[in-house]
Motif scaffolding. Structure first.
Motif, mmCIF file in Angstrom:
data_model
loop_
_atom_site.group_PDB
_atom_site.id
_atom_site.type_symbol
_atom_site.label_atom_id
_atom_site.label_comp_id
_atom_site.label_asym_id
_atom_site.label_seq_id
_atom_site.Cartn_x
_atom_site.Cartn_y
_atom_site.Cartn_z
ATOM 1 N N ALA A 18 -5.858 -7.563 -11.390
ATOM 2 C CA ALA A 18 -7.258 -7.336 -11.761
ATOM 3 C C ALA A 18 -7.720 -8.445 -12.714
ATOM 4 O O ALA A 18 -8.814 -8.992 -12.564
ATOM 5 N N HIS A 72 -15.627 -2.282 -15.168
ATOM 6 C CA HIS A 72 -14.518 -1.373 -14.825
ATOM 7 C C HIS A 72 -13.276 -1.690 -15.647
ATOM 8 O O HIS A 72 -12.574 -0.811 -16.119
ATOM 9 N N ARG A 121 -12.770 -0.333 -19.175
ATOM 10 C CA ARG A 121 -12.416 1.076 -19.365
ATOM 11 C C ARG A 121 -10.976 1.366 -18.970
ATOM 12 O O ARG A 121 -10.544 2.512 -18.963
ATOM 13 N N ARG A 122 -10.237 0.319 -18.644
ATOM 14 C CA ARG A 122 -8.928 0.539 -18.048
ATOM 15 C C ARG A 122 -7.972 1.302 -18.967
ATOM 16 O O ARG A 122 -7.235 2.173 -18.522
ATOM 17 N N ARG A 131 -8.177 5.036 -18.790
ATOM 18 C CA ARG A 131 -8.120 5.693 -17.485
ATOM 19 C C ARG A 131 -6.815 6.452 -17.247
ATOM 20 O O ARG A 131 -6.780 7.411 -16.490
ATOM 21 N N LEU A 132 -5.732 5.995 -17.869
ATOM 22 C CA LEU A 132 -4.440 6.647 -17.707
ATOM 23 C C LEU A 132 -3.840 6.959 -19.079
ATOM 24 O O LEU A 132 -4.035 6.203 -20.024
ATOM 25 N N LEU A 160 -3.673 10.532 -14.810
ATOM 26 C CA LEU A 160 -5.074 10.142 -14.630
ATOM 27 C C LEU A 160 -5.980 10.910 -15.605
ATOM 28 O O LEU A 160 -5.840 12.110 -15.756
ATOM 29 N N LEU A 180 -13.264 10.495 -15.954
ATOM 30 C CA LEU A 180 -14.261 9.775 -16.750
ATOM 31 C C LEU A 180 -14.792 10.614 -17.917
ATOM 32 O O LEU A 180 -14.893 10.140 -19.045
ATOM 33 N N GLN A 226 -12.382 10.820 -20.885
ATOM 34 C CA GLN A 226 -11.789 9.601 -21.446
ATOM 35 C C GLN A 226 -12.175 9.411 -22.915
ATOM 36 O O GLN A 226 -13.278 9.763 -23.327
#
Lengths: 135, 378
Positions: free
Chosen positions: B182, B211, B214-215, B218-219, B225, B228, B231
């Protein structure tokens, strides 16, 4: 870009006349079968679609945890030879259609009489890490 | 040494060699060997003009490659007789390299592999490790891709849309091992923005940044997971979000909307909300309507149904969902979520379980299985 696992079971179709275990094949038939698979793997190496391939020996046991401090339980050879997974090949391809095409090709490896074995293969996609764009 | 700075020069150097008559495959090999040489020599003896140094050494390597091929003796004479390049290469040449690496005659996986090698400058081993395939497999994939485009002459500029498609796929591959694909996609897209001043190129870069910012949220550290709405927004990279928004605004100002800009606008509205409750869902639905006119696909309709559910309530969301092809991936997950919010817990539990069975990643399956279990337990 998706990996698929092709599991070999050696379960012949019901209508297949040469449905014999490999130990009863004519001399040379098994060699031809293995050669076919080797050639197949080589072609996939050339196309950049090969990941790995492994054959499994026929020995196997069921194993289970039997409580803290105790040895695992084993239950001897667990199934008929034809039900064992005999081996696998993993491929990395662009589409499901391509995976199907290759599985069909592998299933056509020659059998006891040199004709396509038409063995059943199990084709399963491999789970990938979570995609980046997904909330 | 600044390896990233070194790699950024790669497309330029490859392009110069191709411009000067080298075939693509040899040019690319020659640049790789020049890079290895740079890694050895530069720490002790840094060049004043790094790009010029790379061009000169790569050109010599190319001449060596040609020379070693005795069948090409005549060509060797001609090549060796040419003077070394001293001019500054033009941006157009580098842009053509992007077009070449994502040529429509290549399959997506070949195009991505070639882009990572020739444009991003990763080694074959790094690319193989990122994709969890043997190095020989990846080497073959790259070498076949090179063969396939060997005869391609790019006299006309190619389609930027194809390049963007490849970079977007690359971004979505995520990461594994020591190469973050990425981040590579973002780095390469930044270079493309400098080469091709197109609103959609900026739109894609903005989308990726928004995107990527926000990585971390996210996890969980254990790989679970996080949806949204749940988070931890304090872990979002605000500087990256600000950059993404600024790039998006500069693209939208050009008034030539495309699907990447529309998707980036949706991502920006999410990034803009300090809490999930502050999300401007009404405006998100409007952007999905725009996106639908540009790319009327089932996936867009599915995502739109989620947004409608948030903006106008779960019943409206389910009505929107009834217009979507149930075969589209994640249909069951969306349907389960909307049914749960509408109070139909039984249907939701069944659908979450179904969605978990169809999940394509461990993290997703885990998340959906938990959702199903949560509803069954009460």
């Amino acid at each position: 870009m998706t990996k698929y696992l092709m599991l070999k079971h050696y379960r012949g179709p019901k209508d297949y006349v040469e449905n014999l275990p490999p130990s009863e094949w004519a001399p040379g038939a098994w060699d031809a079968h293995v050669q076919y698979m080797d050639d197949f793997a080589d072609r996939l190496r050339e196309t950049g679609e090969f990941v790995s391939s492994t054959a499994l020996a026929e020995d196997g046991v069921w194993v289970r945890f039997d409580g803290q401090g105790r040895p695992p339980v084993t239950d001897g050879p667990f199934a008929e030879t034809k039900d064992l997974v005999a081996g696998w090949m993993m491929i990395d391809v662009d589409s499901y259609e391509r995976a199907l095409e290759l599985a069909g090709e592998l299933s056509a490896a020659p059998g006891a009489g040199g004709e396509p074995l038409r063995e059943w293969l199990e084709l399963r996609p491999v789970m990938e890490p979570a995609p980046t764009v997904a909330d | 040494m600044d390896v990233v700075g070194l790699r950024e020069r790669i497309p330029l150097v490859v392009a110069v060699l191709v411009r000067r008559g080298a075939d693509f495959a040899s040019a690319e090999d020659a640049v790789q060997s020049a890079l290895l040489r740079a890694l050895e020599v530069w720490p002790q003896d840094p060049p004043r003009d790094p790009t010029g140094w790379l061009v000169t050494v790569a050109w010599r390597a190319f001449v060596d490659i040609v020379r070693s091929d005795t069948a090409r003796a005549a060509r060797e004479e001609r090549v060796a007789a040419e003077p070394l390049p001293g001019d500054v290469p033009s941006h157009d040449e580098t842009l053509r390299l992007y077009f070449l690496c994502s040529h429509p005659s290549l399959t997506p996986s070949s195009a991505i592999a070639l882009t990572l090698r020739a444009v991003a400058g990763l080694t074959t081993r790094q690319i193989a490790e990122a994709y969890l395939v043997p190095e020989t497999t990846m080497a073959q994939r790259i070498s076949r891709a090179k063969q396939r485009i060997a005869a391609v002459r790019l006299d006309q500029p190619g389609d930027v849309g194809t390049v963007l498609g490849v970079l977007y796929l690359l971004f979505n591959e995520g990461y594994s091992g020591d190469v973050d694909l990425a981040a590579e996609a973002i780095r390469v897209s930044r270079q493309l923005v400098a080469l091709a001043d197109e609103p959609e190129v900026r739109g894609l870069l903005a989308l990726m940044l928004l995107h990527h910012a926000r990585r971390a949220a996210r996890l969980t550290p254990s790989g679970r997971l996080v949806p949204l709405a749940e988070q931890d927004r304090s872990t979002w990279d605000t500087a990256m979000i600000a950059e993404g928004v600024a790039i998006l605004q500069s693209a939208l100002a050009r008034d030539r909307l495309g699907p990447y800009q529309a998707q980036a606008a949706i991502a920006a509205l999410h990034a803009d909300a300090r809490t999930a409750g502050e999300t401007d869902w009404t405006q998100i639905v409007e952007w999905y309507d725009e996106l639908l006119t540009l790319t009327p696909t089932a996936v867009v309709r599915l995502n739109r149904a989620v947004a409608v559910g948030e903006a106008d309530g779960p019943r409206a969301g389910l009505a929107a969902l009834s217009q979507v092809d149930p075969m589209v991936p994640r249909f069951a997950a969306v349907s389960a979520y909307l049914h749960e919010r509408a109070g139909d817990r039984e249907t939701a539990a069944v659908e979450y379980a179904e969605a978990a069975r169809r999940a394509t990643s461990e993290a997703e399956r885990d998340h959906l299985s938990r959702a199903a279990a949560r509803l069954r337990d009460r």
